[in-house]
Structure formats: C-alpha cells, structure tokens
Design a protein around this motif. Structure first.
Motif, PDB file in Angstrom:
ATOM      1  N   LYS A 242       7.597  39.997  39.360  1.00 19.01           N
ATOM      2  CA  LYS A 242       7.713  38.544  39.450  1.00 19.01           C
ATOM      3  C   LYS A 242       6.668  37.858  38.573  1.00 19.01           C
ATOM      4  CE  LYS A 242      10.169  37.851  43.764  1.00 19.01           C
ATOM      5  NZ  LYS A 242      10.326  36.963  44.920  1.00 19.01           N
ATOM      6  N   GLU A 243       5.478  38.450  38.506  1.00 19.67           N
ATOM      7  CA  GLU A 243       4.433  37.888  37.656  1.00 19.67           C
ATOM      8  C   GLU A 243       4.836  37.962  36.180  1.00 19.67           C
ATOM      9  OE1 GLU A 243      -0.434  38.087  37.273  1.00 19.67           O
ATOM     10  OE2 GLU A 243       0.646  39.826  38.048  1.00 19.67           O
ATOM     11  N   ILE A 244       5.420  39.095  35.790  1.00 14.04           N
ATOM     12  CA  ILE A 244       5.900  39.259  34.414  1.00 14.04           C
ATOM     13  C   ILE A 244       6.959  38.216  34.083  1.00 14.04           C
ATOM     14  CG2 ILE A 244       7.301  40.768  32.941  1.00 14.04           C
ATOM     15  CD1 ILE A 244       5.776  43.143  34.174  1.00 14.04           C
ATOM     16  N   LEU A 245       7.913  38.019  34.985  1.00 19.45           N
ATOM     17  CA  LEU A 245       8.980  37.050  34.741  1.00 19.45           C
ATOM     18  C   LEU A 245       8.424  35.644  34.540  1.00 19.45           C
ATOM     19  CD1 LEU A 245      11.794  38.192  37.227  1.00 19.45           C
ATOM     20  CD2 LEU A 245      11.444  38.838  34.841  1.00 19.45           C
ATOM     21  N   CYS A 246       7.368  35.307  35.274  1.00 21.90           N
ATOM     22  CA  CYS A 246       6.736  33.992  35.097  1.00 21.90           C
ATOM     23  C   CYS A 246       6.070  33.891  33.736  1.00 21.90           C
ATOM     24  CB  CYS A 246       5.710  33.749  36.203  1.00 21.90           C
ATOM     25  SG  CYS A 246       6.431  33.392  37.820  1.00 21.90           S
ATOM     26  N   HIS A 247       5.382  34.940  33.303  1.00 19.49           N
ATOM     27  CA  HIS A 247       4.725  34.915  31.998  1.00 19.49           C
ATOM     28  C   HIS A 247       5.737  34.808  30.866  1.00 19.49           C
ATOM     29  CE1 HIS A 247       0.307  35.714  32.356  1.00 19.49           C
ATOM     30  NE2 HIS A 247       0.669  35.860  33.612  1.00 19.49           N
ATOM     31  N   MET A 248       6.956  35.335  31.089  1.00 18.65           N
ATOM     32  CA  MET A 248       8.004  35.234  30.070  1.00 18.65           C
ATOM     33  C   MET A 248       8.910  34.023  30.297  1.00 18.65           C
ATOM     34  SD  MET A 248       8.997  39.245  29.451  1.00 18.65           S
ATOM     35  CE  MET A 248       9.588  38.980  27.776  1.00 18.65           C
ATOM     36  N   ASP A 249       8.565  33.239  31.346  1.00 21.97           N
ATOM     37  CA  ASP A 249       9.323  32.029  31.686  1.00 21.97           C
ATOM     38  C   ASP A 249      10.805  32.336  31.880  1.00 21.97           C
ATOM     39  OD1 ASP A 249       9.433  29.290  32.289  1.00 21.97           O
ATOM     40  OD2 ASP A 249      10.096  28.798  30.264  1.00 21.97           O
ATOM     41  N   LEU A 250      11.067  33.388  32.663  1.00 19.84           N
ATOM     42  CA  LEU A 250      12.441  33.801  32.932  1.00 19.84           C
ATOM     43  C   LEU A 250      12.811  33.479  34.367  1.00 19.84           C
ATOM     44  CD1 LEU A 250      12.434  37.324  31.223  1.00 19.84           C
ATOM     45  CD2 LEU A 250      13.381  35.202  30.312  1.00 19.84           C
ATOM     46  N   ASN A 251      14.029  32.973  34.570  1.00 20.24           N
ATOM     47  CA  ASN A 251      14.521  32.689  35.913  1.00 20.24           C
ATOM     48  C   ASN A 251      15.964  33.166  36.025  1.00 20.24           C
ATOM     49  OD1 ASN A 251      16.161  30.664  34.673  1.00 20.24           O
ATOM     50  ND2 ASN A 251      14.408  29.259  34.733  1.00 20.24           N
ATOM     51  N   LYS A 252      16.633  32.767  37.105  1.00 27.65           N
ATOM     52  CA  LYS A 252      18.011  33.235  37.326  1.00 27.65           C
ATOM     53  C   LYS A 252      18.954  32.832  36.197  1.00 27.65           C
ATOM     54  CE  LYS A 252      18.270  33.903  42.312  1.00 27.65           C
ATOM     55  NZ  LYS A 252      18.969  33.556  43.557  1.00 27.65           N
ATOM     56  N   ASP A 253      18.748  31.644  35.642  1.00 27.03           N
ATOM     57  CA  ASP A 253      19.620  31.203  34.547  1.00 27.03           C
ATOM     58  C   ASP A 253      19.462  32.104  33.317  1.00 27.03           C
ATOM     59  OD1 ASP A 253      20.576  29.106  36.051  1.00 27.03           O
ATOM     60  OD2 ASP A 253      19.092  27.678  35.311  1.00 27.03           O
ATOM     61  N   ASP A 254      18.255  32.627  33.116  1.00 25.71           N
ATOM     62  CA  ASP A 254      17.999  33.488  31.954  1.00 25.71           C
ATOM     63  C   ASP A 254      18.486  34.914  32.172  1.00 25.71           C
ATOM     64  OD1 ASP A 254      16.461  31.485  30.433  1.00 25.71           O
ATOM     65  OD2 ASP A 254      15.017  31.709  32.066  1.00 25.71           O
ATOM     66  N   LEU A 255      18.416  35.394  33.416  1.00 26.23           N
ATOM     67  CA  LEU A 255      18.706  36.801  33.698  1.00 26.23           C
ATOM     68  C   LEU A 255      20.124  37.051  34.221  1.00 26.23           C
ATOM     69  CD1 LEU A 255      15.283  37.833  35.259  1.00 26.23           C
ATOM     70  CD2 LEU A 255      16.273  38.764  33.179  1.00 26.23           C
TER      71      LEU A 255
END
Length: 248
Positions: free
Chosen positions: A66-79
């Motif tokens: 979850k920390e990685i996803l925040c650093h890459m600014d990724l959310n459900k719309d992106d994934l």
C-alpha cells in the motif's frame, strides 16, 4: 523569499525548523510527480505514508504494498483490469491488495496461497513454480510483441541475484512498470552502499527510456525498493513495432 519566487500552481510543502532559539529556517518547495512516482519532497506529513492496521490480510506485508502504491500515486482507477505478475507471493499480503484494487494477477511462488479468499477469486491465477525462472512468454500469458502492465517482486533473494533477475525483466521489457524490493540483510553483502551502487549501475543502462528511483520506505525496514516505468516514447516504439508485425 519573495512571493514571486513561490511555485505558481499552489501545490507546495512548507517546512519549518528551529536552528536556534531565535532563528527559524523556512523551506518552501513545490510538490510534484512525474509519470512514474511522486518526486521529492514527498507530499505527506514527515514524508511518511500512513497505512492503517487491517486484520483481514494474510500477512503484515500488505502495508508495504500500500505504501508503494501511494508513492506511485496508483489507485483503483489505475489498477483496475491491469495485468500484473507478482513474484514471491506467499502468504499473499501484496496479492490481496492488488486484487482489491481490481488488477488481474498472475502470482508466482513455490507453494500455494492458503487463505480461502484466494480460492474463489476469478482475477487470480497462481503459478506454483520457482519465481526466478518464471518467463511470462513461455508460460503463455504474454505475447512477444506486448508487455504486462506491472511486475511486483518481493522475493527473499541476495541482492546480487535479485539485480540479475530484475535486469532480465527490464531487458526483455516484459512489464511496463517495475516494482522491485531488495533485501539488505544478507550477511555476505560487502555493504549496503555497494549494493545500492550495483542496483544503480544496472538501472543506468536503461536510462533515459526507463524512468526510475530507489527508495527506502517507512514500512520496508531493512529493504529498498525500485520504482520504475518505461517512458511514453518507449511505449510508442513498442506500439509501432506491433503494427509492423501485424502488417506482415
């Protein structure tokens, strides 16, 4: 600092530090991101992503993902709907996070995922095999003319071997984005600094087409993580190559 020197878009991080009882140092920096990750300074308080404790995950490693996803600014719309390979899956903390975000996950590990939640998930395909020799083309989940959206790797490998494996994925361009952790606690490594230099030397071969950063995140303890992505120019070349193949 004059008002004319402040960033114009309003996205700023102001930091204050008392250097003496009567002296205050003020830093005003623009908060920005590129196509792959947030740039420094980071937009969170103390530069740290807050990840709440959640008991339903099969492992505490979910917080790292979850920390990685925040650093890459990724959310459900992106994934959502994105094709992901995860190397080193069991017990499944990262896997569950990625599936909750809507990704189509091919997980790879020596053993099966035990949590019953995984057994009924239609977006998961688990490969019981050695992740170090996993080849998405030979397995049949990837055509030679295309790339997966993401590869996530959290394998417990000596960093030297992990660098070689990461380079195989980058060199073959099997994934558009690469998220790769390195375990720094192996005693035979000469030093953390030499390990970092080895990772940097590998990544430098693929710049500037491959944009990346090496980070030590709050939840990663004695690890660093590479966050990388092929640039738009490289993707355009790949699309052009695909069209040529189709025309033939």
């Amino acid at each position: 600092m004059k008002s004319s020197e402040l960033p114009k878009n309003g996205n700023v991080l102001v930091q204050l530090f008392m250097t003496q009882k009567t002296t205050l140092a003020v830093s005003v920096s623009e908060v920005s991101k590129n196509s792959a990750f947030w740039n420094y300074p980071l937009p969170w308080k103390y530069g740290r992503v807050y990840v709440p404790v959640e008991k339903h995950y099969p492992a505490a490693s979910y917080a790292k993902c979850k920390e990685i996803l925040c650093h890459m600014d990724l959310n459900k719309d992106d994934l959502a709907g994105k094709r992901v390979v995860e190397l080193g899956t069991v017990p499944g903390g990262w896997t569950m996070v990625l599936l909750e975000q809507g990704a189509e996950v091919n997980s790879v590990d020596w053993t099966d995922l035990k949590d019953p939640w995984f057994k009924v998930h239609s977006s998961l395909r688990h490969h019981t095999m050695d992740a170090k020799i996993f080849n998405p083309v030979s397995i049949g989940i990837l055509d030679r003319s295309e790339a997966l959206d993401y590869v996530f790797c959290d394998l417990a490998l000596p960093p030297v071997k992990s660098v070689d494996l990461m380079e195989m994925w980058i060199q073959n361009r099997w994934a558009e984005r690469v998220i790769w952790t390195f375990k720094m606690g192996f005693g035979h490594e000469v030093s953390h600094a030499l390990t970092i230099r080895g990772i940097q030397k590998c990544l430098a071969k693929y710049e500037p087409e491959f944009v990346c950063t090496i980070r030590h995140l709050y939840k990663h303890e004695n690890e660093v993580v590479v966050l990388g992505r092929w640039t738009d120019e490289m993707r355009a070349r790949a699309e052009s190559k695909k069209s040529i193949v189709k025309d033939m």
